[in-house]
Structures are given as C-alpha cells and as structure tokens.
Enzyme design. Sequence first.
Site, PDB file in Angstrom:
ATOM      1  N   HIS A 161       0.848  -1.200   0.000  1.00 42.99           N
ATOM      2  CA  HIS A 161       0.000   0.000   0.000  1.00 42.99           C
ATOM      3  C   HIS A 161       0.883   1.249   0.000  1.00 42.99           C
ATOM      4  CE1 HIS A 161      -3.230  -2.575   2.085  1.00 42.99           C
ATOM      5  NE2 HIS A 161      -3.784  -2.161   0.974  1.00 42.99           N
ATOM      6  N   CYS A 248      -2.784   0.694   9.663  1.00 44.38           N
ATOM      7  CA  CYS A 248      -3.839  -0.245   9.217  1.00 44.38           C
ATOM      8  C   CYS A 248      -4.801  -0.630  10.319  1.00 44.38           C
ATOM      9  CB  CYS A 248      -3.236  -1.538   8.689  1.00 44.38           C
ATOM     10  SG  CYS A 248      -1.716  -1.375   7.829  1.00 44.38           S
TER      11      CYS A 248
HETATM   12  C1  CIR Z   1      -3.578  -7.692   3.537  1.00 44.34           C
HETATM   13  O1  CIR Z   1      -2.753  -8.222   2.771  1.00 44.34           O
HETATM   14  O2  CIR Z   1      -4.598  -7.154   3.136  1.00 44.34           O
HETATM   15  C2  CIR Z   1      -3.269  -7.728   5.030  1.00 44.34           C
HETATM   16  N1  CIR Z   1      -2.573  -8.934   5.336  1.00 44.34           N
HETATM   17  C3  CIR Z   1      -2.472  -6.529   5.439  1.00 44.34           C
HETATM   18  C4  CIR Z   1      -3.207  -5.233   5.252  1.00 44.34           C
HETATM   19  C5  CIR Z   1      -2.422  -4.085   5.730  1.00 44.34           C
HETATM   20  N2  CIR Z   1      -3.172  -2.878   5.599  1.00 44.34           N
HETATM   21  C6  CIR Z   1      -2.623  -1.705   5.302  1.00 44.34           C
HETATM   22  O3  CIR Z   1      -1.432  -1.623   4.996  1.00 44.34           O
HETATM   23  N3  CIR Z   1      -3.426  -0.646   5.264  1.00 44.34           N
END
Ligand code: CIR
Length: 253
Positions: A161, A248
Amino acid sequence: MFTKAIVRPPAKSLVNGISSANLGSPDYNLAITQHKAYVAALEKCGLTVDQLPVLEDYPDSVFVEDIALITPYFAVVTNPGADERKGEIEGIETFLAQYISTIEKIEAPGTLDGGDVMMVGDHFFIGLSERTNLNGAFQLISILKKHMMTGSTLNIGDMLHLKTGLAYVEQGNLIAVNPIAQHPTFEEFNVLEIPIEEAYAANCIWVNDKVIIAAGYPKIKIAIEQLGYETIEVDMSEYKKLDGGLSCLSLRF
Ligand code: CIR
C-alpha cells in the site's frame, strides 16, 4: 486534531491472514495483547476508541483502515482490492452512520484500500497498487471534488500500500522510504528518509502532536523526536507477519 478512532480486534482466524512477509504465522494471544496496547496508545493521545465486532470469517479484518475513509465531512466505504477481504465492509455503513451522515461508496469494478490513501489537509494522495485500481481512485477523486477536496494518483511500485512506506506527520513532514521518498509529487514536503533496515517503521501515525511508532526502530524514533514530536512505541511484531503496519489497525477522525 482527532477525537475518535475505530478499531476491530483480531479474529482467531488471523493466523490465516494474507502475507508475503515470510515471518511465520502470528500468535493470536500476543496479537490480542498488542492490540490492547495499541488502543491504549490511541487513548493516551486523547482519543475515544470504539470497537467493531470481531469478524471470524475474515482473517485480515483487524486491518480496518482498508475498508473505509473518514473525513470531517463524509465517510467512504471502500471496495477492498483483495477478494478474500471484500466481505469485511458488511455492516460498516450502519456503524459509520452513528458518527457521520454522508457516506459514499467505491463501487466495482473500482477497487480501493484505505491503506493506499494518505490525507494531507484537503488533498488526498492515492497510491495505485495491486489493491487500488485507477477506476477506484477516480471514483474517490470525484467524491472528493463533490466535497470541495482534491485527490491525485501515483504509482507505488511493489509496495503493498502507499502508506506501507509513507506517513504524513503534519507540519509538512513526510516519513518515507525509497523510492517513494524521492517521488517528485512530494518535492514540496520535508521528507525524512528512512533507512531500508527500518522500512517497516515508515508506517507510523500522527495523533494530536504525538507520533505512534512501531517498537524496535531506534533510528526513526530519534529522527521523529528531532522533528519535535513525542513518540509512543507499540510492539507490532504479530501484525508485521501479515504485512500490516500501525496505520492499518485504526480509522482516526
Ligand atoms: C492484507 O494483505 O490485506 C493484510 N494482510 C495486510 C493489510 C495491511 N493494511 C494496510 O497496509 N493498510
């Protein structure tokens, strides 16, 4: 200033979350302890923290930042880019309606993860990633326009991201890893470049003049303190195993 945050405690299924980190599977009990400490850090910054219900069917649902954006005037429910995460938005519109009356939505074929959106005042930088496509970004830009705000897109290369490698900590200060630190879009900012060995900690959060950072990254801690901010460290080891950073785990508004 922020007054509230929304979090979602981890599900036991967290151990099956999406990951490219190669750090092993997270320990659920430790993840719960770390989540409580994260909430305590937000409270220490003066926020009231509300909790969404645990979603056992969605291993990555603890990463609540990806499913919504909240601005002072409206909220946006996203259409998360990963198929296995799309169902996390169920019920979120009703939940957000207790705080904010205007709720917009990103619709398919557009996809957008909140982790790809960085708010700088009234302007939103939107990272184009495997999770956020151009259609989703353009939908967000037209929503922003409707509310007299602006947005712009940038390619983020192979990061998960945009905010994986970038954080805006107010007063013109950006914390960033390369190559995003060198991106011409950010020329006008005071960019604090994070050494590669501390890249994980670039994802930190400004909360009411304090900056919450991942524990165990001494260089970034000192650098942020030299900018004049008090730092609060929280242990993120179990979330790092799932490519998840500090931002997150909450929606702040
Ligand atoms: C994913 O791959 O969607 C989750 N394991 C990690 C999401 C992390 N979110 C973020 O960076 N906003």
